[in-house]
Write an enzyme that holds these catalytic residues in place. Structure first.
Site, PDB file in Angstrom:
ATOM      1  N   CYS A  73      -2.325  -0.203   5.264  1.00  0.00           N
ATOM      2  CA  CYS A  73      -1.912  -0.595   3.630  1.00  0.00           C
ATOM      3  C   CYS A  73      -0.918  -0.108   2.529  1.00  0.00           C
ATOM      4  CB  CYS A  73      -3.549   0.011   2.819  1.00  0.00           C
ATOM      5  SG  CYS A  73      -3.221  -0.704   0.533  1.00  0.00           S
ATOM      6  N   CYS A 183       3.031  -6.497   2.622  1.00  0.00           N
ATOM      7  CA  CYS A 183       1.552  -6.066   2.317  1.00  0.00           C
ATOM      8  C   CYS A 183       0.727  -5.884   3.280  1.00  0.00           C
ATOM      9  CB  CYS A 183       1.243  -6.838   1.213  1.00  0.00           C
ATOM     10  SG  CYS A 183      -0.743  -6.607   0.827  1.00  0.00           S
TER      11      CYS A 183
END
Length: 254
Positions: A73, A183
């Site tokens: 992440c 992302c």
């Protein structure tokens, strides 16, 4: 310890794009993947919240005996990985936007970065730009709502296309010929983003690089799994397991 699993976590299903790269490079490794879908998205959360959530998940993975943790992440990496490395003895591999390779390949001198609000606002992100940008203009674009659309399985909907077009437009207007997918959720929209951005814009993500770094760390510590059979995957989530399974199926992740 060689046969212990690799731990991975993300705010939701985004890290599955990294898991896909990891499985391709290290097919014999067992993996425990934790999706914090009950607290997703991280993009609108504070630094303190992201650190606390990342620490809690680290304890959960350590209880299951993992040998290394991949913070799959970007937002959690930028806000929490330094803290995690200071407070835990296990090795962490983090995700950072591929700003350095993007800067190396741009021809127009303009690089766009699509990321969450928390990533764009983070101090570590600003340091990355300051460290590598030089004469290249780096244009950050926060993309609120994209993670939620991916978590809902809306990979080709008109709503998602409109959102992508809205976020890509300022980058194209600035002259970007390279866009960093900052992302881990966004690679699942790669075809849509490529369609909107056009054939002259390169898209970069760091999933394969993270897989290679994981391999390097395990090899250096003599922790590569010697088994010859396909590794297993254990799925954990703080949200609805049935919905998580449905989205995995939608994303074509085993």
């Amino acid at each position: 310890m060689k046969d212990q699993p690799i731990g991975m976590f993300d705010s939701g299903v985004g890290g599955l794009s990294t898991l896909r790269d990891l499985r391709a490079l290290l097919p014999h490794e067992d993996i425990i993947y934790y999706a914090d879908t009950g607290n997703c998205p991280y993009g609108g959360r504070s630094h303190e919240e992201i650190v606390a959530l990342s620490e809690r998940i680290t304890y959960i993975l350590l209880e299951r005996g993992v040998k290394l943790i991949v913070v799959a992440c970007n937002t959690a990496t930028l806000h929490a990985v330094d803290y995690l490395r200071e407070h835990f003895s296990i090795s962490f591999v983090g995700m950072e936007p591929g700003i350095k390779p993007a800067i190396a390949q741009t021809k127009t001198g303009v690089v766009g970065v699509m990321a969450t609000q928390a990533t764009v606002a983070g101090e570590r992100f600003q340091r990355l730009i300051a460290r590598y940008a030089g004469d290249v203009q780096v244009v950050p674009q926060a993309c609120p709502g994209l993670v939620e659309l991916i978590e809902a399985g809306e990979l080709q909907s008109e709503t998602t296309r409109d959102a992508v077009a809205r976020y890509v437009a300022p980058l194209l207007k600035a002259g970007a010929d390279t866009i960093v997918l900052g992302c881990t959720h966004y690679p699942f929209l790669r075809s849509l983003i490529a369609d909107v951005a056009g054939p002259n814009v390169a898209l970069l993500d760091t999933g394969a690089a993270v897989a290679r770094q994981t391999q390097r760390l395990l090899a250096a510590a003599d922790l590569l799994n010697p088994q010859t059979s396909q590794g297993s995957i254990e799925w954990l989530t703080s949200g609805d397991p049935a919905h998580f399974a449905k989205i995995r199926q939608c994303l074509e992740i085993e």
